[in-house]
Design an enzyme around this catalytic site. Sequence first.
Site, PDB file in Angstrom:
ATOM      1  NE  ARG A  21     -46.665  -4.991  32.666  1.00 41.41           N
ATOM      2  CZ  ARG A  21     -47.853  -4.415  32.792  1.00 41.41           C
ATOM      3  NH1 ARG A  21     -48.422  -4.328  33.992  1.00 41.41           N
ATOM      4  NH2 ARG A  21     -48.498  -3.953  31.737  1.00 41.41           N
ATOM      5  CG  ASN A  39     -44.893  -1.951  33.681  1.00 45.57           C
ATOM      6  OD1 ASN A  39     -43.970  -2.713  33.417  1.00 45.57           O
ATOM      7  ND2 ASN A  39     -45.857  -1.676  32.822  1.00 45.57           N
TER       8      ASN A  39
END
Length: 771
Positions: A21, A39
Site C-alpha cells: 500500500r 487491503n
Amino acid sequence: MSATICQRINVTGVVQGVGYRPFVWRLANELELAGWVRNTPAGVEIEACGSPPRVNELIERLGREAPPLARVDGVLARAVAQREPNAPADTFVILESGSGKAASTTIGHDTTVCRECLADMFDPTSRRWRYAFTNCTHCGPRYTISRGVPYDRSRTSLAPFPLCRDCRGEYARPEDRRFHAEATCCTKCGPQLALRDEAGEPIAGDPIAGTLKILRQGGIVAIKGLGGFHLVCDADNAEAVAMLRERKAREEKPFAVMLANVAAAAGLTHIGIGEPALLEAPERPIVLLKKRHFTDERLPGVAPGLAWLGVMLPYAPVHYLLFHEAAGRPKGMAWLTQSSAQSLRLVMTSANPGGEPLVIGNDEAIERLSEIADAFLLHDRDIVVRCDDSVVRSAPGGLQFIRRARGYTPRAIKLPYPGPSTLAVGGWFKNTVCVTRGSEAFVSQHIGDLDNAATCGFLEETVAHLLDVLQVRPERVAHDLHPDFQSTRFAIDFARHRDIPAIAVQHHHAHLMSVLAEHGIRQSTLGLALDGVGLGTDGGAWGGELLRAGRDECIRIGSLSPLPLPGGDRAAREPWRMAAAVLHRLGRAGEIESRFAAQAAAPMLGQMLDRGLNCPQSSSLGRWFDAAAGLLGVKQTMAFEGQAAMLLEGLSERYGEMLPLDHGWSIKGGELDLLPLLAALADEPNAGRGAAVFHATLAAALAEWVRSFAEEKAAIVGAGGCFLNQVLLRGLRSRLATHGHTLIEAQRLPPNDGGLSLGQAWVAMNTEIEE
C-alpha cells in the site's frame, strides 16, 4: 483540459504486510493521481483517477516495480462510472481495510531483519539501539504473528501494543520505510525481553548480557524466536553439547549451528557456488554445508559422523544482539563482516522435547523445558503460528529442501489449472498439510511425525489455521492409502462431518505427483519413487518403485527385489537385521550369529528367516541402504530415522568417486536385484570404499533400470526420501543425462514425505467424483 478516467484495480498475490500500500501511495502521488488504496480479503484494492496515460502507467507498474517481498499474481482493472462516497477529489490516501466474502490473497512469509533496521539497532543515537523487535515494511515476522487477513495490526500479535507518538509518526509518514508497517514498534511501546532462571524467576540485569554469560559458562538457554523456541548452547563447549544431548534425549541426531556471517561459516565448511546466497537469503534457512577435515574436532559432538554441517546465520534481532554483545557492543555495522570479531558459535536446536511440536508460549516453555534449560530468554509478543527452521542444501536448481517451514510458508505453489478446493493431510512421517484454492496450492510448515498426541493436535491446529487465513471450505479431502495413519483417520472424520468425499492416494503416486504438480506437467510420466516405506496397492510395503504416474493413473512398471524384514518394523530401525536378511538370501545365514554377536536376537534370526516368521517382504530402497550399512559395520542400530543411510552417504562423500561394480545387479522383467552388490560388500573390509562402491553401483543400476523402460530422451521424475542423498543423486543425474534423459526433481518442496500432501491434493483435485 485533458480527460479524466477512474479505474477500480484489484491486485492479488502476496501483497499484504510487504509494504504494497505505501508503494501504491508513492507511485500514485508521483503520477499525480487521486484516489485511494486499501487491503481487502481478496488482496489490495485501488481507485485511481487521472489522465488516461498516467492511470495506465500506474496499472502497468503495479506488478513490474512491486516491493521486494511482494509477489503480484494478478492486476485487474475496470472503469468506474461513479466514485465511492467521500473519496478524495484531488489527493491519494490509504484507507482502512475493507471487507469482502472471498479471500484470494495470503499473508507474507517471515524474513530476516534488513540492513536498514540493523543500522538502527547498532546506532547508539537511535531510539532502537539494541532493540530486539526492530522491523519495517521490508523485513521481520509476518506469518508467525498473523491471526488472519486482511493483514492489519489488529489481526497480529502486536495488537496489544499501541504505537507511541514517535512510531505513530513514522507509520503515517509516506517517505518513511515504516509507513503503514503493521508490526512496527520501539522500546517505548513494543514488546520487551526478559531473562528468567530454570524456575521461571527473573534474573536481574540486561537480558542479552545475562544470556551470553550463561552460555559462556556452559549453560543451556531456551530462547524465544520468531516461530518458536530454540535450545541454545556454546557449540565449542563439548560438555555443554553433551549435556544438551543428554537432557533432550537426542543421542546422535545432528545439531545445527548459528554463526555470525559467511566468513565464520567458511572457517568450518567448504563454501561452494551459490551457498553464500543461500546462507544470506532473506528466508534464512539452515544450509547443509560440507565439513572441513577438522570441523568435528572444533565442534565436538555437534554433528558426529556426518559429512555435512547445518549452518544458519542470525535472522531475528535477538540473534544479532547476542553476537553484538559477544563482539563488545560495537557501534555501527562494520563488525558484522569482520571475522576477527566473531568467535561466538552457537548450537541452535528446536525446542521440541520428545519429538513433540515446537514450544511457542512463555508458560509452556517453563513447564516443558525446565528439565532441559538452565534459563529462559523470553519476550511478551505472542507467537501465533508454530514454524520451525527450514533446512536446505545447494542443488543444480538453486536449492533442495530437506524441511520447508519458516521463511517459505505460506508461499503458494502455482498449479497448471484450477480445480475443486482440496485439503490433503500428508502421511505419518514429516507430516505437512496442503490446501488448494483455485490454481494455487498452499503447503503448511513442517508438522512432524504423527507418533504422539501433541503432534496430532498440531496437525489439526495447522489445518484449522490454514483454512481460516485462506478462507477456504474444502470440497474434498485427500489422505494416504494406509488406514492406520492418524492423518488418514483425521481426514475420514473431517470428510464425514462435512459430507465431502475422502480420497485415498497411494503413497508413491503422491510422491511423483508432487513433483509433476510443482513443475506444471500434465501428462503421465515415468518416475522413480525411492524411500523407506509406503503402503502399496497390493497391501505390501513398497519403497523402490518404477511407476508411470499421472493425474488419474499410477501403473507399477517394476520394483526393487524385495527383502524380508526380520522382526517387522523393528528391522527398519536396526540395520543389522537387514544385513542378516541379505546374508540369508546369499546362503550365508551361518555368519549371522558371529557377525552380530553383540545383538541378543542374532542366534534366532536365521530360524525366523528360514521359517518366514514375522518377516514381511519390502521393496524399499531404504532397507537396501540399511543392509549395506549393516554389512559394512557402519551402523547396527539407528538412533534416528535414516541415520544409517546418512552415515553411508557421508563415508562415500569423504572417500571419493568409485567405478560401479561389474555385474553388481540384475534386471529380470521389471525387477531390479542388488544382491550381487551386497554380496561384494559382505566381504569388503574398508567401509569408506564399500560405501563409495555402493553409491556408484546403485546409481548405475537405477539408470539402466529406468532406461530399459523409458522412451528415447524422455524426462524422468524422481521423488522420495532417497532423493535427498546427494552422492546417489549426482551419479543418477549424470548417468541419465549421458543418455539424453532429464531428471525432474522437487525444487519448491522436499522430495521426502514433507512434499507428500501436494501430490495427494493434485491427485484428489483431478479425481472424478460420482454423484
